[in-house]
Design a protein around this motif. Structure first.
Motif, PDB file in Angstrom:
ATOM      1  N   LYS A   2       0.828  -1.191   0.000  1.00 29.53           N
ATOM      2  CA  LYS A   2       0.000   0.000   0.000  1.00 29.53           C
ATOM      3  C   LYS A   2       0.870   1.252   0.000  1.00 29.53           C
ATOM      4  O   LYS A   2       0.568   2.248  -0.659  1.00 29.53           O
ATOM      5  N   SER A   3       1.976   1.201   0.771  1.00 27.50           N
ATOM      6  CA  SER A   3       2.889   2.345   0.821  1.00 27.50           C
ATOM      7  C   SER A   3       3.536   2.590  -0.543  1.00 27.50           C
ATOM      8  O   SER A   3       3.678   3.728  -0.993  1.00 27.50           O
ATOM      9  N   SER A   5       2.279   1.736  -3.457  1.00 31.36           N
ATOM     10  CA  SER A   5       1.242   2.241  -4.345  1.00 31.36           C
ATOM     11  C   SER A   5       0.995   3.723  -4.096  1.00 31.36           C
ATOM     12  O   SER A   5       0.805   4.503  -5.037  1.00 31.36           O
ATOM     13  N   SER A   6       1.029   4.118  -2.824  1.00 24.80           N
ATOM     14  CA  SER A   6       0.820   5.522  -2.470  1.00 24.80           C
ATOM     15  C   SER A   6       1.950   6.395  -3.022  1.00 24.80           C
ATOM     16  O   SER A   6       1.704   7.497  -3.536  1.00 24.80           O
ATOM     17  N   LYS A   7       3.205   5.914  -2.919  1.00 23.58           N
ATOM     18  CA  LYS A   7       4.348   6.668  -3.453  1.00 23.58           C
ATOM     19  C   LYS A   7       4.251   6.784  -4.973  1.00 23.58           C
ATOM     20  O   LYS A   7       4.574   7.829  -5.551  1.00 23.58           O
ATOM     21  N   ASP A   9       1.473   6.786  -6.752  1.00 22.58           N
ATOM     22  CA  ASP A   9       0.426   7.760  -7.049  1.00 22.58           C
ATOM     23  C   ASP A   9       0.919   9.187  -6.842  1.00 22.58           C
ATOM     24  O   ASP A   9       0.579  10.099  -7.601  1.00 22.58           O
ATOM     25  N   THR A  10       1.742   9.378  -5.811  1.00 21.12           N
ATOM     26  CA  THR A  10       2.295  10.715  -5.541  1.00 21.12           C
ATOM     27  C   THR A  10       3.206  11.166  -6.671  1.00 21.12           C
ATOM     28  O   THR A  10       3.100  12.303  -7.163  1.00 21.12           O
TER      29      THR A  10
END
Length: 266
Positions: A2-3, A5-7, A9-10
């Protein structure tokens, strides 16, 4: 995961914002066509499309233009779709540059709507929607080709392509009958009337759908869609093929490669 994926997306969002800012700057810069008619004769399609808009208003679709190139009828060999879309705005503003700019903005908005439809079909989030739009229009190739050179019919054609592509993905595992036949047929016909070469290239994707479908019934539906497109576009292509041998259109190299088959270009 999840981390990670978040990076991702950022990073995607930051890159998209940069491209979007640059695209916005170029659109503001493009407003110069309203104030000054583009007369650069090197790598300039602005004046050609804007001139055809003026010709459509003055002489109509079937009109003969007596004072250009010794006289010619432009819309016998050039699809008039973009000019027809722009004509109401030209009549309202009496400015070919302003009408061109308005249709350019409409094309961009239409493309965003197409990507929104694609996001619903493929179920990706708002960040990816924004990224698709920004990367598609804000990259150097699009800026140079579509905006710098003034390829306005191609821009509108690509906007419709995104919608067409979304429909292809939506119907790849669904029956085309009857809504798919109507929607895809209508979009493809509009693309045909806007730019012929763009239509030919997009037809390859439609061929892929024919090969993907393993149902005889669905392949018949695709053939019905092709027939529907042929009927809707026959107003242009039948007269076009009749006058083609008497024109210089056959000397246009991209058209030779895509449409005119002989031993040299097959």
């Amino acid at each position: 995961m999840k981390s990670l994926s978040s990076k991702f997306d950022t990073c995607l969002l930051v890159s998209s914002i940069i491209l979007f800012i640059y695209l916005t700057f170029r659109l503001f810069n493009q407003f110069s066509i309203v104030e000054q008619f583009p007369i650069d004769n090197i790598a300039n399609d602005h004046s050609a499309h804007m001139s055809k808009l003026f010709i459509l208003d003055q002489y109509g679709l079937r009109g003969f233009v007596p004072n250009w190139y010794g006289g010619f009828a432009p819309f016998k060999v050039y699809p008039p779709g973009w000019q027809i879309v722009a004509l109401p705005f030209y009549k309202l503003t009496n400015n070919v540059g302003f009408a061109t700019y308005i249709v350019m903005l409409i094309s961009i908005i239409l493309m965003f709507c197409g990507f929104y439809l694609l996001s619903k079909v493929e179920r990706f989030n708002g960040i990816k929607l924004f990224a698709f739009f920004s990367f598609f229009l804000g990259n150097a190739l699009s800026i140079g080709f579509l905006f710098r050179l003034g390829k306005y019919p191609e821009l509108l054609g690509w906007s419709l392509f995104v919608i067409f592509f979304s429909l292809i993905l939506y119907y790849k595992n669904k029956s085309l009958f009857p809504n798919g036949i109507l929607l895809i047929g209508l979009i493809m016909s509009l693309i045909f009337y806007i730019h012929l070469l763009v239509f030919i290239l997009f037809s390859i994707l439609f061929l892929c759908l024919f090969l993907y479908k393993n149902s005889t019934k669905e392949r018949i539906n695709i053939l019905l869609t092709i027939l529907f497109i042929a009927i809707l576009t026959s107003v242009f292509w039948i007269p076009f093929l009749k006058v083609l041998p008497q024109t210089a259109v056959s000397d246009f190299y991209p058209l030779q490669k895509l449409l005119i088959f002989n031993k040299d270009t097959f």
